[in-house]
Design a protein around this motif. Structure first.
Motif, mmCIF file in Angstrom:
data_model
loop_
_atom_site.group_PDB
_atom_site.id
_atom_site.type_symbol
_atom_site.label_atom_id
_atom_site.label_comp_id
_atom_site.label_asym_id
_atom_site.label_seq_id
_atom_site.Cartn_x
_atom_site.Cartn_y
_atom_site.Cartn_z
ATOM 1 N N GLY A 86 0.649 -1.233 -0.150
ATOM 2 C CA GLY A 86 -0.156 0.185 0.060
ATOM 3 C C GLY A 86 0.873 1.287 -0.032
ATOM 4 O O GLY A 86 1.973 1.323 0.663
ATOM 5 N N LEU A 87 0.286 2.195 -1.109
ATOM 6 C CA LEU A 87 1.192 3.387 -0.612
ATOM 7 C C LEU A 87 0.226 4.641 -0.267
ATOM 8 O O LEU A 87 -0.705 4.774 -0.864
ATOM 9 C CB LEU A 87 1.822 3.858 -2.378
ATOM 10 C CG LEU A 87 2.434 2.788 -2.863
ATOM 11 C CD1 LEU A 87 2.708 3.306 -4.600
ATOM 12 C CD2 LEU A 87 3.601 2.378 -2.416
ATOM 13 N N GLY A 88 0.695 5.484 0.545
ATOM 14 C CA GLY A 88 0.283 6.755 0.850
ATOM 15 C C GLY A 88 0.766 8.062 0.175
ATOM 16 O O GLY A 88 1.672 7.680 -0.780
ATOM 17 N N PRO A 89 0.128 8.970 -0.027
ATOM 18 C CA PRO A 89 0.354 10.266 -0.526
ATOM 19 C C PRO A 89 1.490 10.815 0.070
ATOM 20 O O PRO A 89 2.093 10.431 1.195
ATOM 21 C CB PRO A 89 -0.697 11.289 -0.658
ATOM 22 C CG PRO A 89 -1.288 10.757 0.843
ATOM 23 C CD PRO A 89 -1.078 9.271 0.996
ATOM 24 N N THR A 90 2.250 11.678 -0.876
ATOM 25 C CA THR A 90 3.615 12.251 -0.220
ATOM 26 C C THR A 90 3.112 13.194 0.783
ATOM 27 O O THR A 90 2.190 14.090 0.435
ATOM 28 C CB THR A 90 4.325 12.868 -1.575
ATOM 29 O OG1 THR A 90 3.598 13.663 -2.169
ATOM 30 C CG2 THR A 90 4.871 11.850 -2.409
ATOM 31 N N ARG A 91 3.872 13.253 1.700
ATOM 32 C CA ARG A 91 3.853 14.327 2.718
ATOM 33 C C ARG A 91 4.993 14.657 3.370
ATOM 34 O O ARG A 91 6.014 14.159 3.541
ATOM 35 C CB ARG A 91 2.853 13.476 3.784
ATOM 36 C CG ARG A 91 1.546 13.240 3.576
ATOM 37 C CD ARG A 91 0.819 14.660 3.528
ATOM 38 N NE ARG A 91 -0.566 14.498 3.200
ATOM 39 C CZ ARG A 91 -1.265 14.240 2.141
ATOM 40 N NH1 ARG A 91 -0.555 14.335 1.012
ATOM 41 N NH2 ARG A 91 -2.549 14.135 1.630
ATOM 42 N N PRO A 92 5.098 15.903 4.059
ATOM 43 C CA PRO A 92 6.299 16.462 4.609
ATOM 44 C C PRO A 92 6.496 15.488 5.904
ATOM 45 O O PRO A 92 5.690 15.102 6.167
ATOM 46 C CB PRO A 92 5.886 17.799 4.940
ATOM 47 C CG PRO A 92 4.640 17.858 4.971
ATOM 48 C CD PRO A 92 4.001 17.040 4.078
ATOM 49 N N LEU A 93 7.542 15.599 6.520
ATOM 50 C CA LEU A 93 7.880 14.890 7.622
ATOM 51 C C LEU A 93 7.077 14.935 8.924
ATOM 52 O O LEU A 93 6.707 13.951 9.493
ATOM 53 C CB LEU A 93 9.261 15.145 8.113
ATOM 54 C CG LEU A 93 10.600 14.755 7.452
ATOM 55 C CD1 LEU A 93 11.962 14.918 7.937
ATOM 56 C CD2 LEU A 93 10.515 13.366 6.568
ATOM 57 N N ALA A 94 6.653 16.161 8.850
ATOM 58 C CA ALA A 94 5.596 16.467 10.202
ATOM 59 C C ALA A 94 4.170 15.770 9.876
ATOM 60 O O ALA A 94 3.488 15.744 10.887
ATOM 61 C CB ALA A 94 5.506 17.920 10.595
ATOM 62 N N ARG A 95 3.725 15.166 8.842
ATOM 63 C CA ARG A 95 2.539 14.883 8.187
ATOM 64 C C ARG A 95 2.429 13.679 7.954
ATOM 65 O O ARG A 95 1.680 13.012 7.182
ATOM 66 C CB ARG A 95 1.840 15.833 7.429
ATOM 67 C CG ARG A 95 1.690 17.383 8.064
ATOM 68 C CD ARG A 95 1.234 18.088 6.926
ATOM 69 N NE ARG A 95 0.003 17.693 6.234
ATOM 70 C CZ ARG A 95 -0.677 17.994 5.160
ATOM 71 N NH1 ARG A 95 0.041 19.013 4.412
ATOM 72 N NH2 ARG A 95 -1.710 17.691 4.769
ATOM 73 N N LEU A 96 3.675 12.718 7.936
ATOM 74 C CA LEU A 96 3.720 11.499 7.501
ATOM 75 C C LEU A 96 2.582 10.437 8.384
ATOM 76 O O LEU A 96 2.417 9.385 7.506
ATOM 77 C CB LEU A 96 5.233 10.897 7.944
ATOM 78 C CG LEU A 96 6.335 11.327 6.790
ATOM 79 C CD1 LEU A 96 7.517 10.883 7.395
ATOM 80 C CD2 LEU A 96 6.196 11.070 5.574
ATOM 81 N N HIS A 97 2.311 10.788 9.344
ATOM 82 C CA HIS A 97 1.120 9.827 9.732
ATOM 83 C C HIS A 97 -0.334 9.828 8.992
ATOM 84 O O HIS A 97 -0.742 8.958 9.026
ATOM 85 C CB HIS A 97 0.762 10.389 11.112
ATOM 86 C CG HIS A 97 0.214 11.726 11.351
ATOM 87 N ND1 HIS A 97 1.194 12.869 11.200
ATOM 88 C CD2 HIS A 97 -0.967 12.198 11.236
ATOM 89 C CE1 HIS A 97 0.343 13.887 11.267
ATOM 90 N NE2 HIS A 97 -0.720 13.844 11.350
ATOM 91 N N GLU A 98 -0.378 10.941 8.359
ATOM 92 C CA GLU A 98 -1.523 11.013 7.248
ATOM 93 C C GLU A 98 -1.003 10.107 6.187
ATOM 94 O O GLU A 98 -2.057 9.393 5.422
ATOM 95 C CB GLU A 98 -1.490 12.299 6.817
ATOM 96 C CG GLU A 98 -1.805 13.466 7.760
ATOM 97 C CD GLU A 98 -1.932 14.694 7.089
ATOM 98 O OE1 GLU A 98 -1.825 15.031 5.875
ATOM 99 O OE2 GLU A 98 -2.148 15.606 7.981
ATOM 100 N N SER A 99 -0.002 9.852 5.617
ATOM 101 C CA SER A 99 0.449 9.010 4.783
ATOM 102 C C SER A 99 0.363 7.643 5.151
ATOM 103 O O SER A 99 0.096 6.812 4.397
ATOM 104 C CB SER A 99 1.926 9.290 3.976
ATOM 105 O OG SER A 99 2.018 8.334 2.913
ATOM 106 N N LEU A 100 0.791 7.359 6.504
ATOM 107 C CA LEU A 100 0.708 5.941 7.115
ATOM 108 C C LEU A 100 -0.786 5.393 6.793
ATOM 109 O O LEU A 100 -1.127 4.284 6.600
ATOM 110 C CB LEU A 100 1.238 6.041 8.446
ATOM 111 C CG LEU A 100 1.071 4.828 9.216
ATOM 112 C CD1 LEU A 100 1.782 3.652 8.434
ATOM 113 C CD2 LEU A 100 1.664 4.789 10.619
ATOM 114 N N VAL A 101 -1.819 6.230 7.680
ATOM 115 C CA VAL A 101 -3.230 6.143 7.400
ATOM 116 C C VAL A 101 -3.556 5.474 6.156
ATOM 117 O O VAL A 101 -4.139 4.525 5.734
ATOM 118 C CB VAL A 101 -4.086 7.135 7.934
ATOM 119 C CG1 VAL A 101 -5.429 6.771 7.809
ATOM 120 C CG2 VAL A 101 -3.808 7.207 9.474
ATOM 121 N N ALA A 102 -3.315 6.388 5.039
ATOM 122 C CA ALA A 102 -3.555 5.985 3.782
ATOM 123 C C ALA A 102 -2.952 4.664 3.228
ATOM 124 O O ALA A 102 -3.476 3.848 2.417
ATOM 125 C CB ALA A 102 -3.319 7.101 2.948
#
Length: 380
Positions: free
Chosen positions: A244-260
């Motif tokens: 599974g791939l999450g969207p690109t995010r800055p380091l401070a928002r990688l948790h958003e990519s993890l959920v996706a």
């Protein structure tokens, strides 16, 4: 290194060893070490001389008594090696410094034994000297390697903790710069999260090896049965693994990519898609998982009249037909059956269900039922 009757008593060995002048050996060795070995250039001769004297002292006492190092002495030699590792001195320069010191010590022993020493005593002293040097060298190297291993493990545990906190969004903002440096990341760059669980028959370690060439940082968690990583770009499609791939995010928002990425990995795994799947890439597959009751109803609608091997054969036939966009010749070739055989199966299916997979709405009904069987493991 047990002493025999010809090797000389402590009274015979003592005067020879006293003439070695350990203080001069340590001073000369320290000067050469600091001068000739780059790793020691920032050390003072006085500090190195003190260290070498502490190493040579027990050696001379053991040589005098004709014995091997005692447990406490071995521990001290190991600590000597560990301290050099802690000071940042690598194993190779440490061994070179040890060789340089032992050569000077041997030269001093040889010179001391040349005058008034029985040949048997001199010979046994020489033999014991090199045997003792081997024992000391082994202990020093062991101490150095153990410390390096422990430090590497501690550093890896620290990096693992930082990566986990970064992915979970638990890292304080003021730690981002330090975490990026420790993990080898560019603080000003955006990354996407990779998320994979090992398919049947594969292990977390195998998944980690597969993803290692595509990720800039990896977190393998056997206890959670998953591998999570960061990538600077989407991996190549030839992974042969549901990821599974999450969207690109800055380091401070990688948790958003993890959920996706976790959500996308659930789809990729459920439908055995051995490739990278981006979040949002397969909305209909997501709907199949989200609406299991609907899927069960459609399975009954399409396959309620069959069971066992007949259901399996029918499911493979319909799936191949849909995958070939309704081309009977192509689907028959995929299934290794004659196109007329495939058409016969489709007519029988239509007669039993009233569905025609050549019609868009009926095709979607069949596709949904097939995906539900796939996701629930009831297909084969």
């Amino acid at each position: 290194m047990d002493k025999n009757e010809d090797s000389g008593s402590p009274e015979q060995r003592g005067p020879v060893l006293a003439r070695m002048r350990l203080d001069e050996v340590a001073a000369g060795a320290a000067a050469a070490v600091v001068r000739d070995i780059p790793a020691y250039r920032d050390r003072t001769e006085a500090a190195v001389r003190t260290e070498l004297a502490a190493l040579l002292g027990p050696a001379v006492e053991a040589l005098r008594d004709g014995r091997e190092p005692e447990p406490g002495e071995v521990a001290a030699f190991e600590e000597f090696g560990a301290l050099r590792a802690e000071q940042g001195i690598g194993l190779e320069p440490l061994q070179e410094a040890f060789r340089l010191t032992t050569r000077r010590a041997f030269d001093a022993l040889y010179a001391a034994a040349r005058t008034g020493t029985p040949p048997a005593v001199a010979l046994e002293l020489t033999r014991d000297f090199w045997a003792y040097c081997d024992l000391v060298s082994t202990a020093v190297v062991r101490g150095h390697r153990t410390h390096e291993l422990e430090r590497a493990q501690a550093e890896q545990e620290h990096r693992t903790l930082l990566l986990r906190q970064l992915l979970m969004g638990e890292l304080p903002p003021e730690w981002l710069a330090a975490a990026a440096t420790a993990l080898g990341l560019d603080r000003n760059r955006e990354y996407l999260v990779l998320y994979a669980r090992p398919p049947a028959g594969r292990t977390v370690a195998e998944v980690e090896r597969t993803l290692r060439g595509h990720a800039v940082a990896l977190l393998a968690e056997p206890g959670a049965d998953r591998v999570v990583g960061l990538a600077a770009r989407r991996p190549l499609p030839s992974l042969d693994l549901p990821v599974g791939l999450g969207p690109t995010r800055p380091l401070a928002r990688l948790h958003e990519s993890l959920v996706a990425a976790r959500r996308a990995a659930r789809l990729a795994t459920a439908f055995a898609l051995d490739r990278c799947v981006a979040d949002g890439e397969l909305p209909l597959h997501g709907a199949v998982l989200a609406l299991p009751e609907t899927g069960a109803q459609l399975v009954e609608r399409c396959f309620g009249h069959t069971s066992g091997a007949r259901r399996t054969t029918l499911a493979h036939t319909l799936d191949a037909y849909l995958a070939a966009d309704g081309n009977a010749e192509q689907a028959g070739a995929e299934l290794f059956v004659h196109p007329n055989t495939l058409r016969y199966r489709l007519r029988a299916f239509g007669a039993a269900t009233g569905l025609d997979p050549a019609r868009t709405e009926d095709a979607l009904t069949v596709w949904w039922a097939l995906r539900h069987l796939e996701a629930t493991g009831e297909r084969d």
